[in-house]
Design an enzyme around this catalytic site. Structure first.
Site, PDB file in Angstrom:
ATOM      1  N   SER A  27       0.872  -1.181   0.000  1.00  0.00           N
ATOM      2  CA  SER A  27       0.000   0.000   0.000  1.00  0.00           C
ATOM      3  C   SER A  27       0.902   1.223   0.000  1.00  0.00           C
ATOM      4  O   SER A  27       2.094   1.133   0.307  1.00  0.00           O
ATOM      5  CB  SER A  27      -0.882  -0.004   1.256  1.00  0.00           C
ATOM      6  OG  SER A  27      -1.486   1.256   1.459  1.00  0.00           O
ATOM      7  N   TYR A  85      -1.764  -1.375  10.551  1.00  0.00           N
ATOM      8  CA  TYR A  85      -1.813  -1.478   9.091  1.00  0.00           C
ATOM      9  C   TYR A  85      -0.519  -1.007   8.422  1.00  0.00           C
ATOM     10  O   TYR A  85       0.087  -1.740   7.624  1.00  0.00           O
ATOM     11  CB  TYR A  85      -3.013  -0.697   8.546  1.00  0.00           C
ATOM     12  CG  TYR A  85      -3.215  -0.907   7.061  1.00  0.00           C
ATOM     13  CD1 TYR A  85      -3.728  -2.095   6.576  1.00  0.00           C
ATOM     14  CD2 TYR A  85      -2.879   0.089   6.145  1.00  0.00           C
ATOM     15  CE1 TYR A  85      -3.902  -2.309   5.216  1.00  0.00           C
ATOM     16  CE2 TYR A  85      -3.047  -0.100   4.790  1.00  0.00           C
ATOM     17  CZ  TYR A  85      -3.566  -1.301   4.333  1.00  0.00           C
ATOM     18  OH  TYR A  85      -3.724  -1.495   2.976  1.00  0.00           O
TER      19      TYR A  85
END
Length: 317
Positions: free
Chosen positions: A164, A176
């Site tokens: 990401s 995350y």
């Protein structure tokens, strides 16, 4: 001088276009294993590669997700239930893949399975909250990769890891970004190690896209739950206004999200079938024009920009 420079730039992009558009042969004989195919990028990629004629082995977390995918694809595509956090499930799926690919090996491994929740300021979270994300996004991905690596090496194939833009720039607290930074590091070391065996490793670094991971309703519900579970001291320090601002920021994600998921799956497909894939892909204009350039700026500049658009705790100095 400027004309010569423009000509050189034009020649570079022309050469790169020609270099990158070359495709490997015999696609119909190549097996690709994809994790996280219940929805989002994995689901779309499985359907996309199936239409292209590849032999797709799609791993889903639920039987409902697997059935839905089978109903939308050809009989070539096969599904298996996989929970990347469970060693027994990964071992069973590995054996299932071995039985199908045989001596030809596994051409492509796409590590796509991932979660984003819980997400909140670090102080609101527990060790278990971090571990929940790391188990799926990083440790589970590593386990799947190590188990299937002999099959990929046999085929001199490809490993595609979904990271990401949060693996380049830590914009939110929680597990995350940590997990995605780990994906980047693992992929870099893996790429160098496997280059000796003809295996290529690529990283996909999407910006904001409309998937379950960026579902603002789920994020808001989870954030409120975490807030209610924090200590009275933490709630006093941060204050209700901080929470309200945070929730508004989460709602704004809807406007940031790009809905065209094929921008991401096209990058995945290129990493799998191009003769000369890139090491990194950054789908989405937000990733290319804002987040990637921002990641190269001095930390003080990045901190100032993020702080300018972030709420302050009630008891901030």
């Amino acid at each position: 001088m400027w004309l010569c420079l423009a000509a050189l730039v034009g020649l570079y992009y022309l050469f790169r276009w020609f270099w990158e558009r070359q495709v490997v042969s015999h696609l119909q004989d190549k097996y690709v294993f994809i994790t996280g195919c219940d929805s989002g990028f994995g689901n779309l990629l499985a359907r996309q590669l199936d239409m292209r004629g590849l032999r797709v082995l799609a791993a889903c977390l639920t039987e409902a997700g697997a059935e839905q995918l089978r109903n939308r694809t050809s009989q070539r595509l096969e599904t298996v239930i996989l929970d990347v956090t469970q060693v027994e499930s990964v071992t069973s799926a590995t054996q299932w893949v071995k039985e199908r690919v045989g001596d030809r090996g596994l051409w492509g491994l796409v590590n796509n399975a991932g979660i984003a929740l819980p997400v909140a300021p670090n102080e609101w979270l527990s060790k278990q909250d971090f571990m929940k994300i790391l188990d799926v996004n990083l440790l589970g991905m590593i386990d799947v990769t190590l188990k299937l690596l002999p099959l990929v090496r046999r085929a001199r194939g490809r490993v595609v890891n979904v990271s990401s833009i949060m693996g380049r720039l830590s914009l939110v607290a929680g597990g995350y970004s940590i997990s995605k930074y780990g994906v980047e590091a693992f992929s870099d070391s893996l790429r160098r190690e496997l280059s000796y065996f003809g295996v290529k490793v690529a990283v996909i670094e999407p910006g904001y896209f409309k998937t379950n991971i960026t579902n603002s309703e789920q994020i808001s519900t989870n954030l409120k739950k975490i807030w209610n579970q924090t200590s009275s001291e933490v709630r006093e320090i941060y204050g209700e206004q901080f929470l309200s601002f945070y929730l508004k920021a989460v709602e704004a994600i809807k406007e940031k999200n790009t809905q065209d998921l094929i921008l991401v799956t096209n990058c995945m497909e290129h990493a799998l079938i191009a003769r000369h894939p890139r090491s990194r892909y950054s789908p989405g204009w937000d990733a290319k024009l804002f987040y990637l350039p921002l990641s190269y700026m001095p930390s003080s500049v990045v901190d100032a920009l993020i702080a300018w658009n972030s709420p302050k705790p009630e008891k901030a100095l």
